[in-house]
Scaffold this motif. Structure first.
Motif, PDB file in Angstrom:
ATOM      1  N   PHE A  22      24.099  60.554  82.163  1.00  0.00           N
ATOM      2  CA  PHE A  22      24.653  59.860  80.997  1.00  0.00           C
ATOM      3  C   PHE A  22      23.853  58.633  80.570  1.00  0.00           C
ATOM      4  CE2 PHE A  22      28.379  62.009  82.869  1.00  0.00           C
ATOM      5  CZ  PHE A  22      28.726  62.794  81.788  1.00  0.00           C
ATOM      6  N   GLY A  23      23.202  57.973  81.479  1.00  0.00           N
ATOM      7  CA  GLY A  23      22.480  56.752  81.146  1.00  0.00           C
ATOM      8  C   GLY A  23      23.387  55.540  81.279  1.00  0.00           C
ATOM      9  N   ALA A  24      22.782  54.409  81.567  1.00  0.00           N
ATOM     10  CA  ALA A  24      23.553  53.183  81.819  1.00  0.00           C
ATOM     11  C   ALA A  24      24.254  52.684  80.558  1.00  0.00           C
ATOM     12  CB  ALA A  24      22.642  52.103  82.379  1.00  0.00           C
ATOM     13  N   LYS A  25      23.598  52.792  79.409  1.00  0.00           N
ATOM     14  CA  LYS A  25      24.175  52.276  78.167  1.00  0.00           C
ATOM     15  C   LYS A  25      25.444  53.038  77.790  1.00  0.00           C
ATOM     16  CE  LYS A  25      23.024  51.053  73.440  1.00  0.00           C
ATOM     17  NZ  LYS A  25      21.994  51.049  72.400  1.00  0.00           N
ATOM     18  N   ARG A  26      25.374  54.349  77.897  1.00  0.00           N
ATOM     19  CA  ARG A  26      26.537  55.163  77.533  1.00  0.00           C
ATOM     20  C   ARG A  26      27.695  54.931  78.503  1.00  0.00           C
ATOM     21  NH1 ARG A  26      26.645  61.610  76.190  1.00  0.00           N
ATOM     22  NH2 ARG A  26      28.703  61.599  75.279  1.00  0.00           N
ATOM     23  N   LEU A  27      27.396  54.792  79.793  1.00  0.00           N
ATOM     24  CA  LEU A  27      28.450  54.520  80.775  1.00  0.00           C
ATOM     25  C   LEU A  27      29.087  53.158  80.526  1.00  0.00           C
ATOM     26  CD1 LEU A  27      26.984  55.879  84.119  1.00  0.00           C
ATOM     27  CD2 LEU A  27      28.843  56.832  82.765  1.00  0.00           C
ATOM     28  N   ARG A  28      28.291  52.169  80.113  1.00  0.00           N
ATOM     29  CA  ARG A  28      28.830  50.844  79.799  1.00  0.00           C
ATOM     30  C   ARG A  28      29.784  50.935  78.602  1.00  0.00           C
ATOM     31  NH1 ARG A  28      24.409  46.842  78.203  1.00  0.00           N
ATOM     32  NH2 ARG A  28      23.426  48.688  79.038  1.00  0.00           N
ATOM     33  N   ASN A  29      29.403  51.701  77.580  1.00  0.00           N
ATOM     34  CA  ASN A  29      30.270  51.872  76.409  1.00  0.00           C
ATOM     35  C   ASN A  29      31.575  52.567  76.790  1.00  0.00           C
ATOM     36  OD1 ASN A  29      28.371  50.679  74.792  1.00  0.00           O
ATOM     37  ND2 ASN A  29      27.508  52.607  74.060  1.00  0.00           N
ATOM     38  N   VAL A  30      31.481  53.589  77.618  1.00  0.00           N
ATOM     39  CA  VAL A  30      32.688  54.306  78.053  1.00  0.00           C
ATOM     40  C   VAL A  30      33.583  53.366  78.850  1.00  0.00           C
ATOM     41  CG1 VAL A  30      33.526  56.154  79.556  1.00  0.00           C
ATOM     42  CG2 VAL A  30      31.640  56.585  78.001  1.00  0.00           C
ATOM     43  N   GLY A  31      32.985  52.548  79.720  1.00  0.00           N
ATOM     44  CA  GLY A  31      33.759  51.598  80.521  1.00  0.00           C
ATOM     45  C   GLY A  31      34.461  50.561  79.671  1.00  0.00           C
ATOM     46  N   SER A  32      33.767  50.036  78.669  1.00  0.00           N
ATOM     47  CA  SER A  32      34.391  49.029  77.805  1.00  0.00           C
ATOM     48  C   SER A  32      35.495  49.651  76.952  1.00  0.00           C
ATOM     49  CB  SER A  32      33.352  48.344  76.930  1.00  0.00           C
ATOM     50  OG  SER A  32      32.773  49.263  76.036  1.00  0.00           O
ATOM     51  N   ASP A  33      35.287  50.862  76.465  1.00  0.00           N
ATOM     52  CA  ASP A  33      36.326  51.542  75.685  1.00  0.00           C
ATOM     53  C   ASP A  33      37.566  51.803  76.543  1.00  0.00           C
ATOM     54  OD1 ASP A  33      34.695  51.549  73.490  1.00  0.00           O
ATOM     55  OD2 ASP A  33      34.057  53.644  73.723  1.00  0.00           O
ATOM     56  N   LEU A  34      37.337  52.209  77.776  1.00  0.00           N
ATOM     57  CA  LEU A  34      38.452  52.453  78.682  1.00  0.00           C
ATOM     58  C   LEU A  34      39.196  51.153  78.984  1.00  0.00           C
ATOM     59  CD1 LEU A  34      39.908  54.559  80.454  1.00  0.00           C
ATOM     60  CD2 LEU A  34      38.310  53.980  82.271  1.00  0.00           C
ATOM     61  N   GLY A  35      38.473  50.064  79.177  1.00  0.00           N
ATOM     62  CA  GLY A  35      39.101  48.761  79.427  1.00  0.00           C
ATOM     63  C   GLY A  35      39.943  48.303  78.256  1.00  0.00           C
ATOM     64  N   GLU A  36      39.434  48.473  77.034  1.00  0.00           N
ATOM     65  CA  GLU A  36      40.191  48.093  75.843  1.00  0.00           C
ATOM     66  C   GLU A  36      41.448  48.945  75.691  1.00  0.00           C
ATOM     67  OE1 GLU A  36      37.763  48.038  72.349  1.00  0.00           O
ATOM     68  OE2 GLU A  36      36.239  46.794  73.321  1.00  0.00           O
ATOM     69  N   ALA A  37      41.353  50.219  76.014  1.00  0.00           N
ATOM     70  CA  ALA A  37      42.518  51.098  75.921  1.00  0.00           C
ATOM     71  C   ALA A  37      43.595  50.667  76.916  1.00  0.00           C
ATOM     72  CB  ALA A  37      42.112  52.548  76.176  1.00  0.00           C
ATOM     73  N   ILE A  38      43.191  50.309  78.112  1.00  0.00           N
ATOM     74  CA  ILE A  38      44.157  49.862  79.119  1.00  0.00           C
ATOM     75  C   ILE A  38      44.800  48.548  78.696  1.00  0.00           C
ATOM     76  CG2 ILE A  38      44.377  49.027  81.507  1.00  0.00           C
ATOM     77  CD1 ILE A  38      42.251  51.122  82.257  1.00  0.00           C
ATOM     78  N   LYS A  39      44.015  47.614  78.137  1.00  0.00           N
ATOM     79  CA  LYS A  39      44.566  46.345  77.649  1.00  0.00           C
ATOM     80  C   LYS A  39      45.594  46.590  76.547  1.00  0.00           C
ATOM     81  CE  LYS A  39      40.734  43.160  78.414  1.00  0.00           C
ATOM     82  NZ  LYS A  39      39.736  42.305  77.740  1.00  0.00           N
ATOM     83  N   GLY A  40      45.264  47.475  75.623  1.00  0.00           N
ATOM     84  CA  GLY A  40      46.193  47.788  74.528  1.00  0.00           C
ATOM     85  C   GLY A  40      47.477  48.408  75.040  1.00  0.00           C
ATOM     86  N   PHE A  41      47.361  49.273  76.030  1.00  0.00           N
ATOM     87  CA  PHE A  41      48.555  49.904  76.604  1.00  0.00           C
ATOM     88  C   PHE A  41      49.433  48.864  77.283  1.00  0.00           C
ATOM     89  CE2 PHE A  41      50.649  51.935  80.252  1.00  0.00           C
ATOM     90  CZ  PHE A  41      51.428  52.854  79.569  1.00  0.00           C
ATOM     91  N   LYS A  42      48.834  47.987  78.079  1.00  0.00           N
ATOM     92  CA  LYS A  42      49.614  46.945  78.758  1.00  0.00           C
ATOM     93  C   LYS A  42      50.285  46.014  77.759  1.00  0.00           C
ATOM     94  CE  LYS A  42      47.060  46.698  83.110  1.00  0.00           C
ATOM     95  NZ  LYS A  42      46.237  45.839  83.969  1.00  0.00           N
ATOM     96  N   LYS A  43      49.584  45.685  76.680  1.00  0.00           N
ATOM     97  CA  LYS A  43      50.146  44.800  75.654  1.00  0.00           C
ATOM     98  C   LYS A  43      51.345  45.443  74.977  1.00  0.00           C
ATOM     99  CE  LYS A  43      48.918  42.376  71.423  1.00  0.00           C
ATOM    100  NZ  LYS A  43      47.878  42.134  70.423  1.00  0.00           N
ATOM    101  N   SER A  44      51.246  46.717  74.658  1.00  0.00           N
ATOM    102  CA  SER A  44      52.362  47.397  74.001  1.00  0.00           C
ATOM    103  C   SER A  44      53.555  47.538  74.939  1.00  0.00           C
ATOM    104  CB  SER A  44      51.938  48.768  73.481  1.00  0.00           C
ATOM    105  OG  SER A  44      51.579  49.618  74.550  1.00  0.00           O
ATOM    106  N   VAL A  45      53.304  47.732  76.238  1.00  0.00           N
ATOM    107  CA  VAL A  45      54.404  47.813  77.203  1.00  0.00           C
ATOM    108  C   VAL A  45      55.102  46.462  77.291  1.00  0.00           C
ATOM    109  CG1 VAL A  45      54.927  48.058  79.662  1.00  0.00           C
ATOM    110  CG2 VAL A  45      53.456  49.718  78.532  1.00  0.00           C
ATOM    111  N   ARG A  46      54.311  45.372  77.343  1.00  0.00           N
ATOM    112  CA  ARG A  46      54.891  44.025  77.405  1.00  0.00           C
ATOM    113  C   ARG A  46      55.729  43.735  76.167  1.00  0.00           C
ATOM    114  NH1 ARG A  46      50.505  40.828  77.216  1.00  0.00           N
ATOM    115  NH2 ARG A  46      49.217  42.129  78.502  1.00  0.00           N
TER     116      ARG A  46
END
Length: 81
Positions: A22-46
Motif C-alpha cells: 500500500f505504501g506509507a502515504k496511503r496507510l497514513r491517509n487510511v489511518g487518519s480517516d479511521l481516526g476521524e470516523a472514530i472521533k465522529g462516532f464518539k461525539k455523536s454518542v456523547r
C-alpha cells in the motif's frame, strides 16, 4: 509470544508486506480517516446521551381533544369559554 501465538518477528514481516503493498502515504491517509470516523462516532454518542435526559425532563404538553377524559377541562375548552 506475541498476540494469539504470533511472535514479534511475524508481526514485523506482516507490517513490511503491508507497507510494500500500500505504501506509507496511503496507510497514513487510511489511518487518519479511521481516526476521524472514530472521533465522529464518539461525539455523536456523547451528544445522544446528553439529549436523552433533557428530553425526559420535559413535560408532555401535547394533548388532543380525543385524549381528554369526559368532564375534564382541557386547554381547548378554556379558550372557548
Amino acid at each position: 509470544m506475541g498476540l494469539g501465538g504470533i511472535s514479534i518477528w511475524q508481526l514485523l514481516i506482516i507490517l513490511a508486506i503491508v507497507l510494500l503493498l500500500f505504501g506509507a502515504k496511503r496507510l497514513r491517509n487510511v489511518g487518519s480517516d479511521l481516526g476521524e470516523a472514530i472521533k465522529g462516532f464518539k461525539k455523536s454518542v456523547r451528544e445522544g446521551e446528553e439529549e436523552k435526559p433533557a428530553e425526559a425532563d420535559k413535560p408532555q404538553l401535547k394533548e388532543s381533544a380525543d385524549d381528554a377524559i369526559e368532564g375534564e377541562v382541557t386547554s381547548k375548552d378554556k379558550k372557548e369559554v
